[in-house]
Write an enzyme that holds these catalytic residues in place. Structure first.
Site, PDB file in Angstrom:
ATOM      1  N   ASP A  28       0.826  -1.208   0.000  1.00  0.00           N
ATOM      2  CA  ASP A  28       0.000   0.000   0.000  1.00  0.00           C
ATOM      3  C   ASP A  28       0.862   1.261   0.000  1.00  0.00           C
ATOM      4  OD1 ASP A  28      -2.351   1.380  -0.041  1.00  0.00           O
ATOM      5  OD2 ASP A  28      -2.792   1.137   2.089  1.00  0.00           O
ATOM      6  N   HIS A  45       3.583   3.733  -8.592  1.00  0.00           N
ATOM      7  CA  HIS A  45       3.484   2.330  -9.000  1.00  0.00           C
ATOM      8  C   HIS A  45       4.780   1.868  -9.658  1.00  0.00           C
ATOM      9  CE1 HIS A  45      -0.657   2.366  -7.867  1.00  0.00           C
ATOM     10  NE2 HIS A  45      -1.026   3.205  -8.818  1.00  0.00           N
ATOM     11  N   LEU A 139      11.779 -20.437  -3.830  1.00  0.00           N
ATOM     12  CA  LEU A 139      10.696 -19.546  -3.423  1.00  0.00           C
ATOM     13  C   LEU A 139       9.502 -19.662  -4.366  1.00  0.00           C
ATOM     14  CD1 LEU A 139       9.623 -17.034  -1.778  1.00  0.00           C
ATOM     15  CD2 LEU A 139      10.686 -15.634  -3.566  1.00  0.00           C
TER      16      LEU A 139
END
Length: 253
Positions: A28, A45, A139
């Site tokens: 956020d 962004h 991962l």
């Protein structure tokens, strides 16, 4: 990314067994980060992608098994079309540019959420990266795209109800394991640690079933400024907590 696949960073003071197996993050504050600097929201962004890259790299170094990132929520469609188009272009660019890095570092990519509304050319690139990394064993990078926790739960209920209607499943046999197996995250462990940036104290329809017992860690730092040091601090704090899962803590002898 220069880490050795599958090897944990021995310089980190938190031993591997005390680190979270699965980290989830609500990324956020991109827009606020940009606005505070007098920049367009899209610049937030753009810088947020760099934070994603840093976080993935550090999770590989630390031997984290699963990382789930909230990339685009089902509610984000309410935003201006220009911003949404830019977000989708960024997603496509990231998923293409990072392919070789994923392969070199043994990262497996999976994507959860609805495909409706995602442009076909973006879907193709996502599918290609998912397919290319499917056999990786390091991962697991789970990208939540056009994702909503309530929609996920409703889809699971519908799938289970259909099996009951068809006689494949008895209502008496439905338990938590059955329900989890019908979620988008089937086969993945629930998050141990949920990180949220930009100081917001809510879960925003993210992994509602899965985070029932996750440890929450919130920072006022906006996502574009999230870095390796903050990730390590979150893991340190996680390692100091006592996870009771509704029971009582065991007193040390």
């Amino acid at each position: 990314m220069k880490s050795s696949p599958g090897k944990s960073d021995s310089n980190f003071e938190v031993p591997p067994e005390k680190r979270p197996r699965h980290i989830a993050a609500i990324m956020d504050g991109n827009g606020r980060w940009a606005q505070r600097r007098g920049l367009p929201r899209i610049e937030g962004h753009r810088h947020g992608v760099a934070a994603v890259r840093r976080t993935v790299e550090e999770c590989v170094r630390l031997g984290i098994e699963y990382l789930t990132l909230y990339c685009l929520s089902s509610e984000n469609w309410k935003r201006p079309k220009s911003e949404l188009d830019f977000l989708l272009r960024l997603l496509e660019q990231y998923i293409v540019e990072e392919r070789q890095t994923f392969l070199e570092n043994n990262v497996r990519v999976v994507v959860i959420g609805k495909r409706e509304g995602i442009p076909s050319h973006v879907q193709r690139e996502i599918d290609k990266t998912v397919e290319m990394t499917a056999d990786q064993t390091g991962l697991c990078l789970c990208l939540a795209v056009n994702y909503g926790g309530r929609a996920e739960i409703l889809d699971a209920v519908r799938a289970i109800a259909a099996k009951v209607a068809e006689g494949q499943l008895s209502p008496n046999d439905i338990d938590e394991a059955t329900f989890s197996a019908h979620l988008y995250t089937a086969g993945m462990p629930d998050p141990d640690l949920l990180i949220r940036t930009a100081g917001e104290l809510r879960v925003s329809n993210f992994l509602l079933w899965q985070i029932s017992y996750a440890e929450l860690w919130v920072t006022d730092v906006c996502w574009p400024d999230f870095d390796e040091n903050l990730l390590r601090q979150a893991i340190r704090d996680y390692a100091r907590r006592v996870r009771r899962f509704g029971g009582l803590a065991v007193s040390p002898s």
